[in-house]
Scaffold this active site. Structure first.
Site, PDB file in Angstrom:
ATOM      1  N   SER A   3     -44.091  13.593 -59.859  1.00 18.53           N
ATOM      2  CA  SER A   3     -44.465  13.768 -58.800  1.00 18.53           C
ATOM      3  C   SER A   3     -46.073  13.362 -58.754  1.00 18.53           C
ATOM      4  CB  SER A   3     -44.464  15.236 -58.117  1.00 18.53           C
ATOM      5  OG  SER A   3     -44.808  15.358 -56.778  1.00 18.53           O
ATOM      6  N   GLU A  52     -34.917  13.356 -52.601  1.00 18.82           N
ATOM      7  CA  GLU A  52     -36.094  13.780 -52.646  1.00 18.82           C
ATOM      8  C   GLU A  52     -36.528  14.850 -51.522  1.00 18.82           C
ATOM      9  OE1 GLU A  52     -37.957  12.959 -55.147  1.00 18.82           O
ATOM     10  OE2 GLU A  52     -37.857  10.991 -55.896  1.00 18.82           O
ATOM     11  N   HIS A 107     -36.225  16.401 -55.292  1.00 18.76           N
ATOM     12  CA  HIS A 107     -37.567  16.200 -56.184  1.00 18.76           C
ATOM     13  C   HIS A 107     -37.599  17.406 -57.285  1.00 18.76           C
ATOM     14  CE1 HIS A 107     -41.320  14.777 -56.034  1.00 18.76           C
ATOM     15  NE2 HIS A 107     -42.080  15.939 -56.082  1.00 18.76           N
TER      16      HIS A 107
END
Length: 531
Positions: free
Chosen positions: A216, A338, A438
């Site tokens: 990220s 995600e 994610h």
């Protein structure tokens, strides 16, 4: 040796790497350039926590970091250092502007062997996080691959990325000591990598074989370093996990945010305001982070790398891939679902109607495209999908995956070697409703699936996926290729075929997965939110 025999050999060697090492009772001691440090032997590895790589940044707020003063008395490196100041994420080791610490896991702290070095940059969108999360405990990863692993803390949010340079220039008539303020968080990372270069050999690492990897915001920080001249030569491979930085914040937008931040502190953008913001208590600055962002139009304030013409003189991956890092092998990954990690907090998102979808989609896929066209395209491509399914896949494609595609295409056009992956394996957590969200690849790479809050759970399948992922990252750190015997032939990403490894059980190399979705969103220019 045929493929079956090679797989047997891989399994045998993996078993050896995963086997517990002989317990060592003595405390490892290493002489760094700044002074002696004493770690702990635990879990079969030597661990050094909270090693100082920079001085207290209270003394250099909004200015470049400074190497630590030398010491002579051994430093006991048995606990994590403080996290950078941030909102909403309590840290068991506290928060402080004195936050420039790193952590080292090594199979043996000895200069007699040179192992690949894996330096992890934590996520948190430049605003939150630290290198001390239990998910980043690198004991299992160091043992599995016979590698040295490093995690770091660095300045975040306004402390690391508040752009004061233009205001300072306007007030004084010339650049001054705040010229680097918009990228101090990046400069901290550079200093940590310089520490690795100068010291890691004493811990059993190879300073000529350093891989940076991050998830990220950590991946975004790495993408930025790929285009930052001062970072050149500090690492030799790069892997980003659901983290891209195609464009940086322009200095105009960054200045607007600075003025909004000062206003939240009841300060004016003048000489007095510049002086006061450098002296206010840390807590006051943290509280002001909640102010509405004048560029995005809602709170809180976005802080990230700035095109300041001092540290950063081009956007990381626009209009092309940076030539300075063309010779660095790169791995760029994303997860299939995600946004299920971001948007699953609202239970209604799992029970949407077709009538609600046109209003729900645009704020979340973050680009300007007709939602009716998007919905019609998905219904044609995937007639079995529900409105909620379309909501999650379309927001993933527009908001998260798109940046990865931009970087992959830029690298492919330049001829730089880049490997693409997509996590398709779905976590069994919450009855599978999260899909492959994610952050799912963090515990798979670090082999921390047994950590209590791991999104993967510690199922047998999760552990098999951890083998698959960690071995690929270890191979990449060692050779610049993620190829292992268990994976299909992993070819670099090309514009012709768009080769992507689908990380699942079993793994599969696919050409242009979700290609129609890619084409749909490619018709709209991409500018990363916040920049």
């Amino acid at each position: 040796m045929n493929r079956r025999e090679s797989l047997k050999l891989l399994g045998a060697s993996a078993g050896l790497m995963a086997a517990p090492a002989l317990a060592r009772t003595s405390k490892p001691q290493v002489m760094t350039q700044a002074g002696p440090v004493i770690g702990q032997a635990k879990g079969g590895v030597d661990i050094f926590l909270g090693l100082r790589y920079g001085q207290d940044t209270t003394k250099t707020r909004f200015r470049p970091p400074v190497k630590p003063e030398p010491w002579t008395k051994p430093y006991i490196a048995d606990h994590y250092g403080a996290a950078a100041p941030q909102a909403g994420t309590p840290d068991p080791y506290g928060q402080s502007e004195d936050c420039l610490f790193l952590n080292v896991w090594t199979p043996q702290a000895s200069a007699r062997k040179r192992r690949p070095v894996m330096v992890y940059i934590h996520g948190g969108a430049y605003n939150t996080g630290s290198g001390g999360s239990p998910l980043y405990d690198a004991t299992n990863l160091a043992l599995r691959g016979d590698v040295v692993v490093v995690t770091i803390n660095h300045r975040l949010n306004a402390f690391g990325y508040l752009y004061l340079a233009r205001l300072e220039h306007e007030v004084t008539g010339a650049p001054g000591p705040l010229a680097f303020s918009g990228n101090c968080g990046q400069l901290d990372i550079h200093l940590a990598l310089e520490w690795v270069r100068d010291n890691i050999a004493a811990f059993g690492g190879d300073p000529g074989c350093v891989m940076v990897f991050g998830q990220s915001g950590g991946g975004a920080k790495i993408a930025t370093m790929m285009a930052t001249p001062a970072a050149r030569g500090l690492f030799h491979r790069a892997a980003t996990m659901s983290g891209q930085q195609v464009t940086a914040s322009g200095p105009g937008n960054a200045t607007q945010r600075t003025i909004a931040f000062l206003a939240a502190l009841d300060l004016k953008p003048d000489a007095e305001g510049l002086a006061q913001v450098q002296a206010l208590p840390m807590a006051d600055l943290v509280a002001a982070l909640k102010a509405n962002d004048p560029v995005i139009g809602k709170g809180g304030l976005y802080f990230g790398p700035v095109l300041d013409e001092t540290t950063l003189s081009r956007h990381p991956f626009w209009p092309d891939a940076p030539s300075q890092s063309a010779d660095i092998p790169m791995m760029i990954g994303n997860t299939h679902d995600e946004t299920r990690a971001f948007l699953s907090g609202d239970p209604h998102n799992f029970d949407l109607t077709w009538e609600e979808l046109p209003v729900k989609l645009p704020p979340q896929y973050r680009i300007d495209i007709d939602p009716y066209v998007v919905i019609d395209t998905y219904r044609r491509l995937y007639p079995q999908m529900s409105p909620s399914d379309v909501f999650f896949v379309a927001t993933t494609a527009g908001r998260s995956w798109r940046g990865a595609i931009e970087e992959l295409e830029a690298r492919a056009k330049s001829g730089a070697v880049t490997y693409a992956y997509q996590v398709d394996w779905k976590t069994p957590k919450d009855a599978g409703r999260l899909g492959a969200p994610h952050t799912i690849d963090i515990p798979l790479v670090f082999r921390t699936t047994a950590v209590a809050d791991s999104i993967t759970t510690d199922s047998a399948e999760a552990r098999r996926m951890a083998d698959l992922f960690s071995d690929a990252f270890i191979a990449f750190a060692r050779s610049g290729s993620p190829q292992t015997a268990i994976l299909p032939d992993w070819k670099p990403y090309s514009m012709e075929k768009r080769e992507t490894m689908l990380m699942d059980l079993p793994p599969q190399l696919a050409n242009d997965p979700r290609g129609e979705e890619r084409k749909l969103f490619a018709k709209v220019p991409f500018i990363q939110q916040g920049t």
